[in-house]
Design a protein around this motif. Structure first.
Motif, PDB file in Angstrom:
ATOM      1  N   ILE A  12     -59.044  28.989  10.730  1.00 52.94           N
ATOM      2  CA  ILE A  12     -59.116  28.315  12.027  1.00 52.94           C
ATOM      3  C   ILE A  12     -59.274  26.809  11.836  1.00 52.94           C
ATOM      4  O   ILE A  12     -58.668  26.015  12.564  1.00 52.94           O
ATOM      5  N   SER A  13     -60.059  26.410  10.847  1.00 52.19           N
ATOM      6  CA  SER A  13     -60.229  24.986  10.559  1.00 52.19           C
ATOM      7  C   SER A  13     -58.908  24.343  10.148  1.00 52.19           C
ATOM      8  O   SER A  13     -58.593  23.229  10.585  1.00 52.19           O
ATOM      9  N   ALA A  14     -58.129  25.027   9.324  1.00 53.02           N
ATOM     10  CA  ALA A  14     -56.835  24.489   8.899  1.00 53.02           C
ATOM     11  C   ALA A  14     -55.876  24.378  10.084  1.00 53.02           C
ATOM     12  O   ALA A  14     -55.205  23.353  10.258  1.00 53.02           O
ATOM     13  N   ILE A  15     -55.838  25.412  10.908  1.00 52.44           N
ATOM     14  CA  ILE A  15     -54.948  25.379  12.074  1.00 52.44           C
ATOM     15  C   ILE A  15     -55.369  24.277  13.030  1.00 52.44           C
ATOM     16  O   ILE A  15     -54.529  23.535  13.552  1.00 52.44           O
ATOM     17  N   LEU A  16     -56.664  24.137  13.246  1.00 51.16           N
ATOM     18  CA  LEU A  16     -57.157  23.086  14.121  1.00 51.16           C
ATOM     19  C   LEU A  16     -56.803  21.702  13.584  1.00 51.16           C
ATOM     20  O   LEU A  16     -56.379  20.819  14.340  1.00 51.16           O
ATOM     21  N   SER A  17     -56.930  21.518  12.277  1.00 48.52           N
ATOM     22  CA  SER A  17     -56.599  20.206  11.702  1.00 48.52           C
ATOM     23  C   SER A  17     -55.103  19.913  11.835  1.00 48.52           C
ATOM     24  O   SER A  17     -54.710  18.766  12.058  1.00 48.52           O
ATOM     25  N   TRP A  18     -54.259  20.944  11.713  1.00 50.21           N
ATOM     26  CA  TRP A  18     -52.823  20.730  11.903  1.00 50.21           C
ATOM     27  C   TRP A  18     -52.509  20.387  13.357  1.00 50.21           C
ATOM     28  O   TRP A  18     -51.686  19.513  13.627  1.00 50.21           O
ATOM     29  N   LEU A  19     -53.150  21.073  14.281  1.00 55.14           N
ATOM     30  CA  LEU A  19     -52.920  20.797  15.698  1.00 55.14           C
ATOM     31  C   LEU A  19     -53.361  19.386  16.071  1.00 55.14           C
ATOM     32  O   LEU A  19     -52.706  18.710  16.865  1.00 55.14           O
ATOM     33  N   VAL A  20     -54.456  18.929  15.484  1.00 53.27           N
ATOM     34  CA  VAL A  20     -54.913  17.562  15.728  1.00 53.27           C
ATOM     35  C   VAL A  20     -53.956  16.567  15.082  1.00 53.27           C
ATOM     36  O   VAL A  20     -53.595  15.544  15.680  1.00 53.27           O
ATOM     37  N   ALA A  21     -53.498  16.854  13.857  1.00 51.10           N
ATOM     38  CA  ALA A  21     -52.607  15.942  13.142  1.00 51.10           C
ATOM     39  C   ALA A  21     -51.273  15.764  13.862  1.00 51.10           C
ATOM     40  O   ALA A  21     -50.687  14.679  13.846  1.00 51.10           O
ATOM     41  N   PHE A  22     -50.789  16.820  14.514  1.00 52.86           N
ATOM     42  CA  PHE A  22     -49.511  16.750  15.221  1.00 52.86           C
ATOM     43  C   PHE A  22     -49.678  16.452  16.704  1.00 52.86           C
ATOM     44  O   PHE A  22     -48.742  16.611  17.487  1.00 52.86           O
ATOM     45  N   ASN A  23     -50.872  16.000  17.100  1.00 56.08           N
ATOM     46  CA  ASN A  23     -51.186  15.616  18.480  1.00 56.08           C
ATOM     47  C   ASN A  23     -50.907  16.717  19.494  1.00 56.08           C
ATOM     48  O   ASN A  23     -50.506  16.451  20.623  1.00 56.08           O
TER      49      ASN A  23
ATOM     50  N   PHE B  39     -64.932  20.064  23.825  1.00 54.48           N
ATOM     51  CA  PHE B  39     -64.918  21.394  23.213  1.00 54.48           C
ATOM     52  C   PHE B  39     -64.206  21.366  21.864  1.00 54.48           C
ATOM     53  O   PHE B  39     -64.705  21.906  20.877  1.00 54.48           O
ATOM     54  N   VAL B  40     -63.033  20.734  21.828  1.00 55.85           N
ATOM     55  CA  VAL B  40     -62.273  20.644  20.577  1.00 55.85           C
ATOM     56  C   VAL B  40     -63.071  19.889  19.530  1.00 55.85           C
ATOM     57  O   VAL B  40     -63.132  20.291  18.364  1.00 55.85           O
ATOM     58  N   ASN B  41     -63.729  18.824  19.949  1.00 58.19           N
ATOM     59  CA  ASN B  41     -64.528  18.024  19.026  1.00 58.19           C
ATOM     60  C   ASN B  41     -65.711  18.826  18.482  1.00 58.19           C
ATOM     61  O   ASN B  41     -65.996  18.772  17.278  1.00 58.19           O
ATOM     62  N   SER B  42     -66.383  19.587  19.337  1.00 59.41           N
ATOM     63  CA  SER B  42     -67.535  20.350  18.862  1.00 59.41           C
ATOM     64  C   SER B  42     -67.107  21.494  17.949  1.00 59.41           C
ATOM     65  O   SER B  42     -67.763  21.769  16.942  1.00 59.41           O
ATOM     66  N   VAL B  43     -66.001  22.175  18.273  1.00 59.07           N
ATOM     67  CA  VAL B  43     -65.498  23.242  17.401  1.00 59.07           C
ATOM     68  C   VAL B  43     -65.066  22.653  16.058  1.00 59.07           C
ATOM     69  O   VAL B  43     -65.385  23.201  14.995  1.00 59.07           O
ATOM     70  N   GLY B  44     -64.360  21.536  16.097  1.00 56.39           N
ATOM     71  CA  GLY B  44     -63.927  20.879  14.866  1.00 56.39           C
ATOM     72  C   GLY B  44     -65.099  20.431  14.008  1.00 56.39           C
ATOM     73  O   GLY B  44     -65.084  20.601  12.785  1.00 56.39           O
ATOM     74  N   SER B  45     -66.107  19.872  14.628  1.00 56.63           N
ATOM     75  CA  SER B  45     -67.296  19.431  13.882  1.00 56.63           C
ATOM     76  C   SER B  45     -68.022  20.610  13.248  1.00 56.63           C
ATOM     77  O   SER B  45     -68.462  20.533  12.099  1.00 56.63           O
ATOM     78  N   PHE B  46     -68.151  21.697  14.009  1.00 57.02           N
ATOM     79  CA  PHE B  46     -68.808  22.888  13.471  1.00 57.02           C
ATOM     80  C   PHE B  46     -68.042  23.445  12.280  1.00 57.02           C
ATOM     81  O   PHE B  46     -68.629  23.729  11.229  1.00 57.02           O
ATOM     82  N   LEU B  47     -66.727  23.600  12.433  1.00 59.60           N
ATOM     83  CA  LEU B  47     -65.926  24.147  11.338  1.00 59.60           C
ATOM     84  C   LEU B  47     -65.951  23.236  10.120  1.00 59.60           C
ATOM     85  O   LEU B  47     -66.011  23.702   8.986  1.00 59.60           O
ATOM     86  N   TYR B  48     -65.902  21.924  10.348  1.00 63.71           N
ATOM     87  CA  TYR B  48     -65.968  20.974   9.241  1.00 63.71           C
ATOM     88  C   TYR B  48     -67.298  21.100   8.506  1.00 63.71           C
ATOM     89  O   TYR B  48     -67.337  21.103   7.263  1.00 63.71           O
ATOM     90  N   SER B  49     -68.379  21.235   9.264  1.00 61.43           N
ATOM     91  CA  SER B  49     -69.699  21.289   8.619  1.00 61.43           C
ATOM     92  C   SER B  49     -69.913  22.563   7.810  1.00 61.43           C
ATOM     93  O   SER B  49     -70.691  22.549   6.851  1.00 61.43           O
ATOM     94  N   ILE B  50     -69.231  23.658   8.163  1.00 58.16           N
ATOM     95  CA  ILE B  50     -69.435  24.874   7.370  1.00 58.16           C
ATOM     96  C   ILE B  50     -68.400  25.037   6.259  1.00 58.16           C
ATOM     97  O   ILE B  50     -68.664  25.726   5.280  1.00 58.16           O
ATOM     98  N   THR B  51     -67.234  24.410   6.391  1.00 53.89           N
ATOM     99  CA  THR B  51     -66.208  24.579   5.354  1.00 53.89           C
ATOM    100  C   THR B  51     -66.205  23.460   4.326  1.00 53.89           C
ATOM    101  O   THR B  51     -65.855  23.689   3.169  1.00 53.89           O
TER     102      THR B  51
END
Length: 99
Positions: A25-36, A44-56
């Motif tokens: 999910i973290s990889a998919i989220l980073s791709w979705l952010v990278a491709f705007n 919500f996106v920021n909090s999910v991204g921060s959570f996933l970043y902090s655990i991975t």
């Protein structure tokens, strides 16, 4: 002893499975952010991204020291997924041998 090890192996397998999905999910989220496709200014996106970043990130950081990015692609993600698969396989064989 077998009464304790069996459930511990099961808990470890579930934890590894959850971490596997967090990585995906973290990889998919980073791709979705990278491709705007999605925007990190959304709370919500920021909090999910921060959570996933902090655990991975703590698991990915040591791998990045040994595996350089190839053509801008972060291969540490794939290496960590392969490590998780290996550990899950070892745990499954251990559980099978215990009975």
């Amino acid at each position: 002893m077998e009464i304790i090890i069996g459930p511990l192996i099961l808990v470890a397998q579930v934890a590894l499975n959850l971490f596997w999905w967090a990585l995906v999910i973290s990889a998919i989220l980073s791709w979705l952010v990278a491709f705007n496709v999605i925007n990190t200014s959304n709370q919500f996106v920021n909090s999910v991204g921060s959570f996933l970043y902090s655990i991975t990130e703590p698991a990915l950081r040591p791998i990045r020291r040994f595996v350089p990015p190839l053509g801008g692609l972060d291969m540490s993600f794939i290496v960590l997924l392969l490590i998780i698969l290996f550990v899950q396989n070892v745990l499954a064989r251990l559980q099978y041998s215990i009975g």
